[in-house]
Design a protein around this motif. Structure first.
Motif, PDB file in Angstrom:
ATOM      1  N   ILE A  19       0.869  -1.252   0.095  1.00  0.00           N
ATOM      2  CA  ILE A  19      -0.165  -0.022   0.114  1.00  0.00           C
ATOM      3  C   ILE A  19       0.832   1.470   0.098  1.00  0.00           C
ATOM      4  O   ILE A  19       0.383   2.415  -0.538  1.00  0.00           O
ATOM      5  CB  ILE A  19      -0.853   0.015   1.239  1.00  0.00           C
TER       6      ILE A  19
ATOM      7  N   TYR B 214      -7.485  -6.626  13.078  1.00  0.00           N
ATOM      8  CA  TYR B 214      -8.617  -6.386  12.164  1.00  0.00           C
ATOM      9  C   TYR B 214      -9.428  -7.330  11.875  1.00  0.00           C
ATOM     10  O   TYR B 214     -10.839  -7.166  11.848  1.00  0.00           O
ATOM     11  CB  TYR B 214      -8.016  -5.670  10.720  1.00  0.00           C
TER      12      TYR B 214
ATOM     13  N   GLU C   5      -7.718  -0.654  -2.642  1.00  0.00           N
ATOM     14  CA  GLU C   5      -6.235  -1.364  -2.007  1.00  0.00           C
ATOM     15  C   GLU C   5      -6.404  -1.709  -0.717  1.00  0.00           C
ATOM     16  O   GLU C   5      -5.823  -2.516  -0.353  1.00  0.00           O
ATOM     17  CB  GLU C   5      -5.487  -0.076  -2.271  1.00  0.00           C
ATOM     18  N   ALA C   6      -7.174  -1.059   0.070  1.00  0.00           N
ATOM     19  CA  ALA C   6      -7.016  -1.798   1.491  1.00  0.00           C
ATOM     20  C   ALA C   6      -7.934  -3.096   1.572  1.00  0.00           C
ATOM     21  O   ALA C   6      -7.549  -4.018   2.236  1.00  0.00           O
ATOM     22  CB  ALA C   6      -7.909  -0.789   2.478  1.00  0.00           C
TER      23      ALA C   6
ATOM     24  N   SER D 120      -6.110  -5.798  -0.368  1.00  0.00           N
ATOM     25  CA  SER D 120      -5.036  -6.281   0.561  1.00  0.00           C
ATOM     26  C   SER D 120      -5.272  -7.247   1.682  1.00  0.00           C
ATOM     27  O   SER D 120      -4.762  -8.065   2.023  1.00  0.00           O
ATOM     28  CB  SER D 120      -4.350  -4.906   1.000  1.00  0.00           C
ATOM     29  N   MET D 121      -6.443  -6.662   2.337  1.00  0.00           N
ATOM     30  CA  MET D 121      -6.912  -7.768   3.729  1.00  0.00           C
ATOM     31  C   MET D 121      -7.499  -8.987   2.900  1.00  0.00           C
ATOM     32  O   MET D 121      -7.322  -9.976   3.731  1.00  0.00           O
ATOM     33  CB  MET D 121      -7.789  -6.848   4.326  1.00  0.00           C
TER      34      MET D 121
ATOM     35  N   VAL E 202     -15.284  -9.076   3.019  1.00  0.00           N
ATOM     36  CA  VAL E 202     -14.659  -7.907   3.570  1.00  0.00           C
ATOM     37  C   VAL E 202     -15.409  -6.742   3.177  1.00  0.00           C
ATOM     38  O   VAL E 202     -15.647  -6.552   1.964  1.00  0.00           O
ATOM     39  CB  VAL E 202     -13.398  -7.760   2.682  1.00  0.00           C
ATOM     40  N   ILE E 203     -15.629  -5.709   4.308  1.00  0.00           N
ATOM     41  CA  ILE E 203     -16.276  -4.624   4.119  1.00  0.00           C
ATOM     42  C   ILE E 203     -15.483  -3.531   3.922  1.00  0.00           C
ATOM     43  O   ILE E 203     -14.501  -3.222   4.729  1.00  0.00           O
ATOM     44  CB  ILE E 203     -17.129  -4.208   5.337  1.00  0.00           C
TER      45      ILE E 203
ATOM     46  N   ASP F 158     -14.287  -1.002   6.977  1.00  0.00           N
ATOM     47  CA  ASP F 158     -13.521  -1.675   7.978  1.00  0.00           C
ATOM     48  C   ASP F 158     -12.018  -1.984   7.565  1.00  0.00           C
ATOM     49  O   ASP F 158     -11.022  -1.509   8.559  1.00  0.00           O
ATOM     50  CB  ASP F 158     -13.900  -2.992   8.351  1.00  0.00           C
ATOM     51  N   ALA F 159     -11.702  -2.219   6.465  1.00  0.00           N
ATOM     52  CA  ALA F 159     -10.297  -2.515   6.041  1.00  0.00           C
ATOM     53  C   ALA F 159      -9.596  -1.113   5.831  1.00  0.00           C
ATOM     54  O   ALA F 159      -8.486  -1.189   6.455  1.00  0.00           O
ATOM     55  CB  ALA F 159     -10.309  -3.191   4.681  1.00  0.00           C
TER      56      ALA F 159
ATOM     57  N   ALA G 171      -8.757   0.235   9.370  1.00  0.00           N
ATOM     58  CA  ALA G 171      -7.887  -0.502   9.870  1.00  0.00           C
ATOM     59  C   ALA G 171      -6.545  -0.182   9.250  1.00  0.00           C
ATOM     60  O   ALA G 171      -5.311  -0.045  10.060  1.00  0.00           O
ATOM     61  CB  ALA G 171      -8.004  -2.156   9.952  1.00  0.00           C
ATOM     62  N   VAL G 172      -6.232  -0.117   8.042  1.00  0.00           N
ATOM     63  CA  VAL G 172      -5.090   0.111   7.551  1.00  0.00           C
ATOM     64  C   VAL G 172      -4.557   1.645   7.573  1.00  0.00           C
ATOM     65  O   VAL G 172      -3.382   1.693   8.031  1.00  0.00           O
ATOM     66  CB  VAL G 172      -5.074  -0.112   5.726  1.00  0.00           C
TER      67      VAL G 172
END
Lengths: 228, 228, 228, 228, 228, 228
Positions: free
Chosen positions: A106, A206, F98-99, F102-103, F194-195, F198-199, F202-203
């Motif tokens: 990222i 997370y 991207e978040a 990635s998660m 994945v929402i 939230d991701a 967190a990132v």
């Protein structure tokens, strides 16, 4: 909620420091437990070491899950037993390497990883070949990292080498690179430096908070069978 | 020269057949030794099983090397302990998966792999994603493969499914798919079928005869250290 | 069973040596026939040379198949006519490049290829770009390889260059690099060196013994038509 | 300036139509010459056909260059002899496939190619695997394309099939798909359709007008040598 | 037919020269219109500049389409607004980068791009990472390119650097590198040099003449909605 | 520390809900500010919309940074202005896409994305083609998402479709898919979902807490210049 960090070596010399670091960054509602192994290699510097650590890591993870764990970090860049734990456990399991590299991507496009001894490099290259730009080594055995000044000096040399090679983000490629003055280095070299502990705790928290775990479609529970 | 085949499970029910098959295809100057494990899982159908088998495979391989081995085949498509053995040993070590897929790629462009139970598929997909076109499962546990007729029937169904999906070469994705009438199936379905035993023995003999082994630049000897 | 080696040049100066080498490594039940071409270029160092050699190779391969061949090796790293032969013939056809690279990939992760003249490099790079790490040239025309000492000296320089570049396996990228003391070089430089003749004979024998040939789904028989 | 179109088959039945089409689209200062071969296969539907056509194409291209050519189009989607001509000639050489696919990639992301007979498909898949999304066949031999209505009907079926498969651009994968009502099909199916003749003439004219040709660093002149 | 060239900066200092160049290479039936923007940045050297130029480019393109445009070239290697224009317009839209790189790939395998200031490099690397071999910078702001001799000197240095790095084709990575003696450099360095203006005009004319435009399956018209 | 969430549309109808959701998941020391735009499109469903939103997003982000922001989330799966903000700002900037991706990659291997209207799909495919397995659409405009029951029903249909297609993780591909009962769906379909909110929180928190931001080697500050 309990976040377990398994230091997958048969020594507890790193536990205290890992715990102190984790305490600093964890969220309030999270309790961190740090454990190491009673069996297995004293450090992980090869696929050979990983193979002998893996079953011990898995057994430990299974026991921690029975003792209330809500999420597990395997605290080694080699991630011994990671995929097997993802299969076996019902709580999220995160490895240092996948967490650090995901976060690094990222921040930039060409990740440079700093590993331990030279012979530790090829296995990370194999695991990360499509993900990172370059892997180099400080050329010190993990157990010598207690000599922090020497380690720090060599890390700085490698940061410069990776920047010259075109990298734009640095990832510390070992869980035992502790007490390093990363903040100063980031400023001095003008490059973000990802510490795997921080990345793994962030990712694991997370997942825990959002009720997520590894997909059972890809990490199905292993068939129950006799293991002699 | 001695070629060792390690069947990486804690049962010797497959040894005799593997030995008979290997005897048929080995070259005259080669002596084949087939051994299985005394510890570890009875079959390998997950990364969990692989993790528990790996240290036993490595110890066995080290012992066989001390007893004169000139080359080792790890007789499982999951290849437990393969990379660690490549590091530790001074003789060539070959896994079923790498040998079968390498040979299959000379025969065509889109390889289809037939695995065992459905939950065994994802780990092969993970290992082979850039190498093969599709992995499917006969949906039978390995220990039920003694029912050869049923296995054969299901393999044929999967061959047809893989051809319909666009595959041009079939690889049997398990060392225990024995006594199958491959010759007939090749003729009937008009597609080459790679048996991993044959591929692995051919590759290992080639390496042994030509004085080749895994590169120590990429599989360096692991540092000697304490393993508790 | 007859294994045919086609040296795809219009000179027979290499045949005897290729035959001697092949005799050393072939299996007992295999008879090796080495032939070269009566038409076509005297050496293959460009796509231009390959294009003029290809129809001659194909005609020769067709004739050898009619004369009882059970498998054909096209003895040139450029593999003139390989895919067309795979279409036309019913017996397995193997090229030096695909056999050598497939075997090399089992030994390591970053293959270095040593080619002949500098202008021969780009076409191998084009063919192998996703497969190998680096292609270099000894900068000698093939027909000068009779000067073995000079060739050997230059190969050693290139081995060192490829190791410095990060390669972990060497492949000799020409069938005419004969009489080289590979065993000594392997020991001295600590890197496996794949000789394409050995790899191709091993692969072709494997296919012949196991009743395998190129997939007709991907290499279908060419439609019969008039060729003026 | 002279733009040469080589129809690489030993029949001149396509020449007149290719010339008429080329005349329509060429720029004023350009003279188009269309020639076919006196030797070689009557159509190109396999790598076998390509191999026999290649040396004839190259010789023809060399002769045309001596007769004042300023640029050469090899008028076949299989592009027999293309790379060898790029090596040998000092004027730009362009193949139908590379020109059509390059232009198509500017129009969309998932190219669908419509080829001739089914057995012609695998070689295009091999050549284009990283470039296109899908290759299908009208299942008619090239020499039957004189039946334009049938060809047109089948092309429309394949356009719909490729759209359903997710393609967003169509490329006609053969130089002999002439007299097709492409304008109507584009409107009816709402998808751009690239005719390789138009693309290749545009690319070749662009290179000729701008003093560009294939890089001699990658397509070096072949070493002069005896060809028997 | 009208071919519009939008110079996407809020200065018209380049318009005259671009028009002169375009007049030289355009086909007879084509009328070229060159316009720049009244709003937006004066030069494009970052994604920041691109973001502020994009809406102005799109509005201009919409207006030109209403005024009879048959094709639009966005005259900047950063291609601000390109994909949005491809969505919004019914006539073909072409960017300098995609046109130049597509043409370069027909000439060789390893493209080197010469960009403007050093900080302009990373965004082109991001856009082209799978397409080109290397991007370097002359280290001059675009507005200093009026100093043609200095620019020429630096371009030559970079050509040599890219050749040393293994590139086989050069692409000028900016629309404002005008009045450079490319013909001399091509001869002196023996490498093809692609000027993006020439490539984009050729591609756009090809699309216009052949009734082609970007696929609406991949660039659908944007939903009509309120933009405050 | 202040974490800013920019909802990049010219309506504030989503702000309250986004704020409520963010409040639930943010860490104690973090203050969340949610703002939308005063100019730009009312929703983002095309590259056209993104282009008009981008400069507004950037100006807003610059202003927020001057007002004490420690990290910025661009609250849209299309991420308008993301890279420009990464260049311009000195605090970390994170996009939803991207978040979330990635998660998701830590949870499985084949990500399925659920987007809004059908015409929104191609641009996400273009952005994510090497990252995700499949992108589908609920076929509802964003502004209709206030009909939560209908949205929920369609999301469930798409989850099933993506599972059938082989996906092992779901990512909601729009910031406005709010108030969905994800917990129930995860249990019912046995797949992690994945929402992106939230991701991204967190990132962004991870980066803020650990003193990390995008690499200035890859996102250099844009040169200061006149923007008319």
């Amino acid at each position: 909620m309990i976040l377990d960090i398994i230091v997958p070596v048969s020594t507890d010399i790193w536990n205290k420091e890992v715990e102190l670091e984790a305490e600093k960054i964890k969220s309030p509602g999270i309790q961190v437990r740090v454990t190491s192994l009673t069996k297995g290699p004293v450090s992980i510097e090869s696929e050979y070491d990983e193979a002998f650590a893996s079953p011990c890591v898995i057994s430990q993870a299974e026991e921690l899950e029975m003792n209330g764990s809500n999420g597990v970090v395997i605290y080694c860049f080699g991630e011994p037993g990671l995929h097997a734990c993802k299969e076996k456990l019902s709580v999220p399991v995160v490895g240092l390497r996948e967490a650090a590299v995901s976060m690094a991507k990222i921040l930039g496009d060409r990740i440079g990883v700093i590993s331990t001894i030279k012979s530790a490099v090829p296995r990370h290259v194999r695991a990360l070949k499509h993900e990172v730009h370059k892997v180099v080594a400080v050329d010190m055995p993990v157990l010598d990292f207690v000599n922090v000044r020497e380690l720090e000096k060599r890390i700085e040399m490698k940061i410069q080498e990776l920047i010259n090679y075109g990298c734009d983000v640095i990832v510390l490629g070992c869980g035992s690179m502790l007490n390093i003055d990363i903040k100063r280095m980031q400023n001095e070299y003008g490059i973000p430096i990802v510490i795997p502990l921080d990345a793994a705790v962030a990712v694991c928290e997370y997942l825990m908070k959002n009720n997520l775990k590894q997909s059972k479609l890809t990490y199905p529970f292993p068939p129950v069978k006799e293991i002699k």
